[in-house]
Enzyme design. Structure first.
Site, PDB file in Angstrom:
ATOM      1  N   SER A  22       0.820  -1.203   0.000  1.00 21.11           N
ATOM      2  CA  SER A  22       0.000   0.000   0.000  1.00 21.11           C
ATOM      3  C   SER A  22       0.862   1.264   0.000  1.00 21.11           C
ATOM      4  O   SER A  22       0.790   2.089  -0.911  1.00 21.11           O
ATOM      5  CB  SER A  22      -0.926  -0.031   1.224  1.00 21.11           C
ATOM      6  OG  SER A  22      -1.661   1.160   1.330  1.00 21.11           O
ATOM      7  N   HIS A 103       5.575   4.348  10.313  1.00 21.83           N
ATOM      8  CA  HIS A 103       4.872   4.072  11.575  1.00 21.83           C
ATOM      9  C   HIS A 103       5.964   3.814  12.618  1.00 21.83           C
ATOM     10  O   HIS A 103       6.957   3.156  12.317  1.00 21.83           O
ATOM     11  CB  HIS A 103       3.961   2.856  11.389  1.00 21.83           C
ATOM     12  CG  HIS A 103       3.197   2.432  12.614  1.00 21.83           C
ATOM     13  ND1 HIS A 103       2.660   3.325  13.526  1.00 21.83           N
ATOM     14  CD2 HIS A 103       2.877   1.198  13.076  1.00 21.83           C
ATOM     15  CE1 HIS A 103       2.037   2.649  14.490  1.00 21.83           C
ATOM     16  NE2 HIS A 103       2.171   1.363  14.241  1.00 21.83           N
TER      17      HIS A 103
HETATM   18  P1  NAD Z   1       1.679  -3.863   2.885  1.00 18.60           P
HETATM   19  O1  NAD Z   1       1.339  -5.089   3.639  1.00 18.60           O
HETATM   20  O2  NAD Z   1       0.661  -3.244   1.985  1.00 18.60           O
HETATM   21  O3  NAD Z   1       2.955  -4.145   1.949  1.00 18.60           O
HETATM   22  C1  NAD Z   1       4.088  -4.783   2.437  1.00 18.60           C
HETATM   23  C2  NAD Z   1       5.147  -4.961   1.345  1.00 18.60           C
HETATM   24  O4  NAD Z   1       6.301  -5.544   1.931  1.00 18.60           O
HETATM   25  C3  NAD Z   1       4.746  -5.885   0.202  1.00 18.60           C
HETATM   26  O5  NAD Z   1       5.377  -5.428  -0.985  1.00 18.60           O
HETATM   27  C4  NAD Z   1       5.377  -7.207   0.630  1.00 18.60           C
HETATM   28  O6  NAD Z   1       5.609  -8.066  -0.486  1.00 18.60           O
HETATM   29  C5  NAD Z   1       6.679  -6.704   1.216  1.00 18.60           C
HETATM   30  N1  NAD Z   1       7.329  -7.604   2.159  1.00 18.60           N
HETATM   31  C6  NAD Z   1       6.741  -8.429   3.077  1.00 18.60           C
HETATM   32  N2  NAD Z   1       7.699  -9.070   3.773  1.00 18.60           N
HETATM   33  C7  NAD Z   1       8.901  -8.634   3.302  1.00 18.60           C
HETATM   34  C8  NAD Z   1      10.261  -8.946   3.603  1.00 18.60           C
HETATM   35  N3  NAD Z   1      10.566  -9.824   4.559  1.00 18.60           N
HETATM   36  N4  NAD Z   1      11.250  -8.319   2.899  1.00 18.60           N
HETATM   37  C9  NAD Z   1      10.953  -7.427   1.920  1.00 18.60           C
HETATM   38  N5  NAD Z   1       9.686  -7.096   1.585  1.00 18.60           N
HETATM   39  C10 NAD Z   1       8.679  -7.714   2.258  1.00 18.60           C
HETATM   40  O7  NAD Z   1       2.229  -2.783   3.936  1.00 18.60           O
HETATM   41  P2  NAD Z   1       1.684  -1.290   4.200  1.00 18.60           P
HETATM   42  O8  NAD Z   1       0.266  -1.334   4.672  1.00 18.60           O
HETATM   43  O9  NAD Z   1       2.056  -0.426   3.057  1.00 18.60           O
HETATM   44  O10 NAD Z   1       2.571  -0.885   5.470  1.00 18.60           O
HETATM   45  C11 NAD Z   1       3.944  -0.505   5.348  1.00 18.60           C
HETATM   46  C12 NAD Z   1       4.282   0.447   6.473  1.00 18.60           C
HETATM   47  O11 NAD Z   1       3.500   1.629   6.322  1.00 18.60           O
HETATM   48  C13 NAD Z   1       3.967  -0.100   7.859  1.00 18.60           C
HETATM   49  O12 NAD Z   1       4.946   0.380   8.749  1.00 18.60           O
HETATM   50  C14 NAD Z   1       2.627   0.509   8.179  1.00 18.60           C
HETATM   51  O13 NAD Z   1       2.387   0.613   9.553  1.00 18.60           O
HETATM   52  C15 NAD Z   1       2.805   1.874   7.539  1.00 18.60           C
HETATM   53  N6  NAD Z   1       1.569   2.616   7.184  1.00 18.60           N
HETATM   54  C16 NAD Z   1       0.599   2.016   6.433  1.00 18.60           C
HETATM   55  C17 NAD Z   1      -0.520   2.741   6.064  1.00 18.60           C
HETATM   56  C18 NAD Z   1      -1.572   2.134   5.162  1.00 18.60           C
HETATM   57  O14 NAD Z   1      -2.463   2.854   4.765  1.00 18.60           O
HETATM   58  N7  NAD Z   1      -1.529   0.872   4.799  1.00 18.60           N
HETATM   59  C19 NAD Z   1      -0.671   4.088   6.476  1.00 18.60           C
HETATM   60  C20 NAD Z   1       0.353   4.684   7.211  1.00 18.60           C
HETATM   61  C21 NAD Z   1       1.467   3.935   7.563  1.00 18.60           C
END
Ligand code: NAD
Ligand code: MG
Length: 339
Positions: A22, A103
């Site tokens: 995301s 985060h």
């Molecule tokens: P997500 O689950 O959408 O995406 C995770 C990504 O990491 C994917 O590309 C996955 O393939 C990859 N991944 C998983 N394990 C891995 C590994 N061991 N090595 C390398 N890549 C790996 O995550 P997200 O929701 O975008 O969250 C990412 C960060 O952003 C987190 O810290 C979250 O708290 C923060 N955040 C998210 C949102 C949101 O709207 N989703 C908002 C603000 C902050």
């Protein structure tokens, strides 16, 4: 655009974005379109590698992305970040480089103890990745909160703001915070009000109507479906807009019955939940649960998925053709983390 008069510390810098979900996809594409040098770090067999390549970005394994990077954005799921840090980041990150989070969980709860010779910063957009991307493409941006945990280079704040500018946040609004405030308020919001509070309110309302003999289909419409209308009004114009758009009868019912449902005792329990976030109890329990293979998480999730509201809801939503295009959009922009 960098709006301050100091030179932009990211102009000749290499930015590694680890994770392409995301947030990762939105950040990487926006930074790239802002003219910055971006490389994406992913596991070769991971699900998002082909997507990042198809989007025209350079993709390598995490350790290789970190080598030579001036800023590393850690955008994988929070629970995999400590291992990613110790295996791929810590041994490869050059001194004086910046480690960026969206985060504060792992830094605040000390699951990652960052090396003393790097900057540690945060830029957290206040919206899901799909919105961070689509607003950027429209020439706008999503407001971001930002923080500096560790400043070794003397440029940590400038790097943080340059990154926020690069993803479009600077076009909207930047609010200063710290890792403690971001982490604790984010966890509290999702537990007490958003994911936890709202879902329980809906379920208890649904159960109350069904147990009183009303049809589940009608109950679904009243307590789950119509919640969107109210939340949209909150989102667009706060309580004022909600009160402006609902009937006088609904307003009077709100004033006299709302505080009987969510009352002072609820607030006492909210303070308990906040206390367990602040004293580390929640984080300790969640980390232990994750390490144990998620036994309680799976059981509790299954109970939600099997609740009768889910059966009736699926049946009713299948007859709402206007929802069909949004399903794919929602899948691409999950509010996996609500805050
Ligand atoms: P997500 O689950 O959408 O995406 C995770 C990504 O990491 C994917 O590309 C996955 O393939 C990859 N991944 C998983 N394990 C891995 C590994 N061991 N090595 C390398 N890549 C790996 O995550 P997200 O929701 O975008 O969250 C990412 C960060 O952003 C987190 O810290 C979250 O708290 C923060 N955040 C998210 C949102 C949101 O709207 N989703 C908002 C603000 C902050
Ligand atoms: Mg729930």
């Amino acid at each position: 655009m960098n709006t301050n008069t100091h030179p932009n510390p990211l102009v000749n810098a290499r930015i590694a974005v680890l994770g392409y979900g995301s947030q990762g996809r939105a950040h990487a594409l926006n930074l790239h379109d802002s003219g910055l040098d971006v490389v994406v770090g992913l596991r070769p067999n991971g699900p998002t590698w082909p997507q990042a390549v198809a989007d025209g970005l350079r993709v390598v394994e995490p350790a290789e992305a970190v080598r030579g990077a001036d800023l590393v954005a850690v955008l994988t799921p929070d629970m995999v970040q400590p291992t990613l840090y110790s295996e791929s980041i810590e041994p490869n990150l050059k001194p004086g480089a910046a480690l960026l989070f969206a985060h504060g969980f792992n830094i605040h709860f000390k699951q990652i103890k960052p090396r003393a010779d790097i900057d540690v910063i945060m830029v957290a957009p206040k919206g899901p990745g799909a919105l961070v991307r689509s607003e950027y493409q429209r020439g706008r941006g999503v407001p971001c909160i930002w923080a500096v945990h560790q400043d070794v280079s003397g440029e940590a704040e400038a790097k943080t703001k340059a990154y926020a500018d690069g993803i479009g946040g600077g076009r909207a609004m930047l609010i200063a915070t710290d890792f403690k405030e971001e982490t604790e308020t984010d966890l509290f919001g999702e537990q007490a009000v958003l994911c936890g509070g709202a879902s329980e309110l809906v379920l208890k309302g649904f159960e109350t109507l069904v147990e009183a003999g009303y049809q589940p289909e009608i109950a679904y419409y009243e307590v789950m479906h119509e919640l969107k209308l109210i939340v949209d009004l909150f989102y667009e114009g706060g309580l004022s807009k909600m009160l402006q758009f609902v009937s006088e009868t609904a307003q009077y019912g709100d004033f006299v019955s709302g505080p009987r449902i969510i009352d002072a005792a609820t607030k006492v329990r909210m303070k308990e939940v906040l206390g367990e976030i602040q004293d580390g109890t929640f984080a300790r329990n969640w980390i232990a649960e994750y390490k144990a293979g998620l036994p309680n998480y799976q059981r509790l999730k299954q109970a939600d998925l099997e609740h009768p509201i889910e059966q009736v809801g699926a049946k009713l939503r299948a007859r709402m053709p206007w929802l069909q295009p949004q399903i794919t959009e929602a899948a691409a922009s999950p509010l996996k983390k609500a805050g």
